[in-house]
Design a protein around this motif. Sequence first.
Motif, PDB file in Angstrom:
ATOM      1  N   SER A  74      33.021  32.677  44.910  1.00  0.00           N
ATOM      2  CA  SER A  74      33.346  33.637  43.861  1.00  0.00           C
ATOM      3  C   SER A  74      33.599  32.860  42.580  1.00  0.00           C
ATOM      4  O   SER A  74      34.552  32.085  42.495  1.00  0.00           O
ATOM      5  N   GLU A  75      32.731  33.038  41.572  1.00  0.00           N
ATOM      6  CA  GLU A  75      32.802  32.233  40.361  1.00  0.00           C
ATOM      7  C   GLU A  75      32.664  33.099  39.106  1.00  0.00           C
ATOM      8  O   GLU A  75      32.044  34.164  39.134  1.00  0.00           O
ATOM      9  N   PHE A  76      33.231  32.592  38.009  1.00  0.00           N
ATOM     10  CA  PHE A  76      33.107  33.259  36.714  1.00  0.00           C
ATOM     11  C   PHE A  76      31.872  32.739  35.972  1.00  0.00           C
ATOM     12  O   PHE A  76      31.549  31.549  36.032  1.00  0.00           O
TER      13      PHE A  76
ATOM     14  N   ARG B  85      29.982  33.205  31.981  1.00  0.00           N
ATOM     15  CA  ARG B  85      30.134  33.798  30.648  1.00  0.00           C
ATOM     16  C   ARG B  85      28.805  34.362  30.166  1.00  0.00           C
ATOM     17  O   ARG B  85      27.776  33.684  30.212  1.00  0.00           O
TER      18      ARG B  85
ATOM     19  N   LYS C 168      31.278  36.778  38.605  1.00  0.00           N
ATOM     20  CA  LYS C 168      32.109  37.642  37.755  1.00  0.00           C
ATOM     21  C   LYS C 168      31.776  37.327  36.296  1.00  0.00           C
ATOM     22  O   LYS C 168      32.242  36.335  35.742  1.00  0.00           O
TER      23      LYS C 168
ATOM     24  N   TYR D  52      31.903  37.657  32.492  1.00  0.00           N
ATOM     25  CA  TYR D  52      32.825  38.145  31.466  1.00  0.00           C
ATOM     26  C   TYR D  52      32.146  38.095  30.088  1.00  0.00           C
ATOM     27  O   TYR D  52      31.167  37.367  29.881  1.00  0.00           O
TER      28      TYR D  52
ATOM     29  N   ALA E 261      39.069  31.126  27.745  1.00  0.00           N
ATOM     30  CA  ALA E 261      39.543  31.436  29.102  1.00  0.00           C
ATOM     31  C   ALA E 261      38.687  30.734  30.151  1.00  0.00           C
ATOM     32  O   ALA E 261      37.461  30.810  30.118  1.00  0.00           O
ATOM     33  N   LYS E 262      39.330  30.052  31.074  1.00  0.00           N
ATOM     34  CA  LYS E 262      38.631  29.400  32.185  1.00  0.00           C
ATOM     35  C   LYS E 262      38.656  30.272  33.443  1.00  0.00           C
ATOM     36  O   LYS E 262      37.783  30.186  34.289  1.00  0.00           O
ATOM     37  N   ASN E 263      39.689  31.095  33.543  1.00  0.00           N
ATOM     38  CA  ASN E 263      39.829  31.982  34.698  1.00  0.00           C
ATOM     39  C   ASN E 263      40.237  33.370  34.189  1.00  0.00           C
ATOM     40  O   ASN E 263      41.366  33.817  34.401  1.00  0.00           O
TER      41      ASN E 263
ATOM     42  N   THR F 281      40.583  36.436  34.728  1.00  0.00           N
ATOM     43  CA  THR F 281      40.721  37.553  35.658  1.00  0.00           C
ATOM     44  C   THR F 281      41.282  38.790  34.962  1.00  0.00           C
ATOM     45  O   THR F 281      40.744  39.897  35.110  1.00  0.00           O
TER      46      THR F 281
ATOM     47  N   ASP G 190      36.992  39.060  47.406  1.00  0.00           N
ATOM     48  CA  ASP G 190      37.971  38.740  46.372  1.00  0.00           C
ATOM     49  C   ASP G 190      37.821  39.671  45.159  1.00  0.00           C
ATOM     50  O   ASP G 190      37.933  39.243  44.010  1.00  0.00           O
TER      51      ASP G 190
END
Length: 494
Positions: free
Chosen positions: A3-5, A7, A91, A93, A100-102, A104, A225
């Motif tokens: 599970s990763e962000f 951009r 995810k 964003y 922002a690095k995380n 959420t 998650d």
Amino acid sequence: MISEFIREQKRYTRDDLKLILSCSDTEVIRIIKKLKDYGILKTVKNTNEQLNMSDLANEDVEVSNEDEFTVKYLYVFVFVGIIIVEGRVLKCYPKYLFKAKNPTEELKQVMKVLKKYNSKEQLIHMYNNSNGITIFNRLAIIIYLINDYFENGVYTNTQDIVEINGMGEIYWDRTINNSYPIINDNCPYYVELQTKRRINDETDFFKRLHECILTSCSKELRESDLLELLDMEGTDLSDEILDDFGDDDYILYRLEKEMNVQFNTRKQTILKIMEALIVNKGSINELDSFTMLGTNKFNLVWEKVCAEVMDNQLHIPINALGIDNIVIPKGVIYTNEDELISVIGKPKWQGYAEDESEFEKQGKKTLTPDIISIYRYDQGTDFIIFDAKYYTIQLEVMKELCGEPGVSDITKQYLYQLAYKDFISVNKFSNIRNCFLMPTEEEGTNGVIKKGSVRMDMFAALGLEKIQVRQLSAKRMFEYYLVDKKINIGILNL
């Protein structure tokens, strides 16, 4: 589960994606192809110029051969929301979040905004259609099903039972036909009354099936998650598994029969959703699964948010604007009962008949500003033309200008002002203001950063105002949008 962000519109190399997705060369090629097929991923040339860009223009997009092991391309996600591909949760964003690095909490808020943005649509999008490819939208279906449960409860069927001297309604036909009365003064008295009442059938097949599927869906979100990100609660209602209800064909047969006798809209919807989940059996966590929840047009979401928070008056009748002694300029075709957008004239086409006499036809469309706001304050009333621009402009002393709106955006904004010039003049507004609104992760002063302005001398010579540029805290704008709150336009300091 991975599970990763990601951009939106950031440039990623293929090696970046391999690291994020924890996959091999073969796997990353397959995933890239799949994401490109659904219009989520674009390819651009690997240049220093592209690496420093935060927006994507159509002319930047390249056609690439993913089977080639090359480093000459960069990959750009044009999507905000959640993507689940081959057991990996991405995810995505928004592009204005640089620090922002995380993120959420930020993405959690964005998902709430997307939910409200789409709330007026009555349809459940069971399938996504992108670039001519249709996929089952398992994630959207699961979210709808769980939200419906917390709002309306589990699927129920009722059962009528007859009791002796119960608490329900007296069942006189059964009482008279099946009981012996005591006669007193020629009047019958019944010692045992047959009563009837309706109860929920706890053993009903479809109630149990609904509970089983809800439990399974909650487990899928928990393992992915996503419960926290979607601000949802899971539910554990059943220890049964789908196989306990029979094979797929039998379950589908029972569902079809139930749909034929149910006329309640909500029950019909739940039955259709359960049918779709069984037909498209699987899990969002499986390696061959693909599902997404979000949008590749977040610019439209930003426009909607700004229109709501800025109290857009564009489609309000002129006589309802709250302007004292409203004046309609002479020689125009609109009245004070028409919407404010009617002030902008439509194109008039002239043609020639067979006898070469001229005739005229009016076009159906015209210029349409994003937002018109009427701002009243102690010293007067301002007429403000806003344009919501989903851009991440770089306008700094020591840095090169980039991420700015194009010339066509600027000229259109001037034309909006020109179109309203006579209306503004005869109604003696204190000021006319023109402004671009852009999102930022910074808070600034009262949620506003006074970024600057833009002008074109040819329009300035016509007496038109320069276009102000304001960056607005996206977090604060979304907070206002979610609770239907309007902003005080005075804080923009136009």
